[in-house]
Design a protein around this motif. Structure first.
Motif, PDB file in Angstrom:
ATOM      1  N   ILE A   4      38.607  40.209  12.759  1.00  0.00           N
ATOM      2  CA  ILE A   4      37.686  40.164  11.626  1.00  0.00           C
ATOM      3  C   ILE A   4      36.818  38.925  11.778  1.00  0.00           C
ATOM      4  O   ILE A   4      37.331  37.816  11.958  1.00  0.00           O
ATOM      5  CB  ILE A   4      38.450  40.131  10.288  1.00  0.00           C
ATOM      6  N   PRO A   6      32.999  36.865  10.404  1.00  0.00           N
ATOM      7  CA  PRO A   6      31.902  36.836   9.430  1.00  0.00           C
ATOM      8  C   PRO A   6      30.587  37.240  10.104  1.00  0.00           C
ATOM      9  O   PRO A   6      30.422  37.089  11.316  1.00  0.00           O
ATOM     10  CB  PRO A   6      31.858  35.371   8.987  1.00  0.00           C
ATOM     11  N   THR A  30      32.375  40.983   8.265  1.00  0.00           N
ATOM     12  CA  THR A  30      32.343  40.819   6.812  1.00  0.00           C
ATOM     13  C   THR A  30      31.049  40.131   6.374  1.00  0.00           C
ATOM     14  O   THR A  30      30.449  39.367   7.125  1.00  0.00           O
ATOM     15  CB  THR A  30      33.535  39.979   6.315  1.00  0.00           C
ATOM     16  N   LYS A  31      30.637  40.440   5.160  1.00  0.00           N
ATOM     17  CA  LYS A  31      29.460  39.805   4.557  1.00  0.00           C
ATOM     18  C   LYS A  31      29.867  39.380   3.158  1.00  0.00           C
ATOM     19  O   LYS A  31      30.301  40.214   2.354  1.00  0.00           O
ATOM     20  CB  LYS A  31      28.311  40.810   4.509  1.00  0.00           C
ATOM     21  N   TYR A  34      33.370  40.523   2.121  1.00  0.00           N
ATOM     22  CA  TYR A  34      33.666  41.957   2.017  1.00  0.00           C
ATOM     23  C   TYR A  34      33.317  42.664   3.324  1.00  0.00           C
ATOM     24  O   TYR A  34      32.379  42.276   4.015  1.00  0.00           O
ATOM     25  CB  TYR A  34      32.854  42.595   0.880  1.00  0.00           C
ATOM     26  N   GLY A  35      34.059  43.716   3.640  1.00  0.00           N
ATOM     27  CA  GLY A  35      33.775  44.499   4.832  1.00  0.00           C
ATOM     28  C   GLY A  35      32.356  45.045   4.789  1.00  0.00           C
ATOM     29  O   GLY A  35      31.905  45.542   3.752  1.00  0.00           O
ATOM     30  N   ASP A  36      31.647  44.926   5.912  1.00  0.00           N
ATOM     31  CA  ASP A  36      30.261  45.374   5.954  1.00  0.00           C
ATOM     32  C   ASP A  36      29.994  46.354   7.099  1.00  0.00           C
ATOM     33  O   ASP A  36      29.305  47.336   6.912  1.00  0.00           O
ATOM     34  CB  ASP A  36      29.323  44.172   6.079  1.00  0.00           C
TER      35      ASP A  36
END
Length: 55
Positions: A4, A6, A30-31, A34-36
């Motif tokens: 994971i 960023p 993630t963004k 939260y998962g993006d």
């Protein structure tokens, strides 16, 4: 364990590309915590995730 990262890590495209090829699994981006999106190498994408057996 899933990888994971960023979204800011996508600035270094060479590093992300090398990581995709090294771990041979999807990388979750993630963004704002939260998962993006999910990225992976072409080899991982083309690798079948199932096997076919005749009965």
């Amino acid at each position: 364990m899933p990888e994971i990262r960023p979204i800011k890590d996508l600035r270094n495209t060479t590093k992300i590309s090398e990581l995709c090829h090294q771990i041979k699994e999807p990388i979750f981006i993630t963004k704002n915590g939260y998962g993006d999106m999910v990225i992976m190498s072409m080899a991982t994408y083309e690798k079948p995730s199932w096997s076919y057996t005749e009965n």
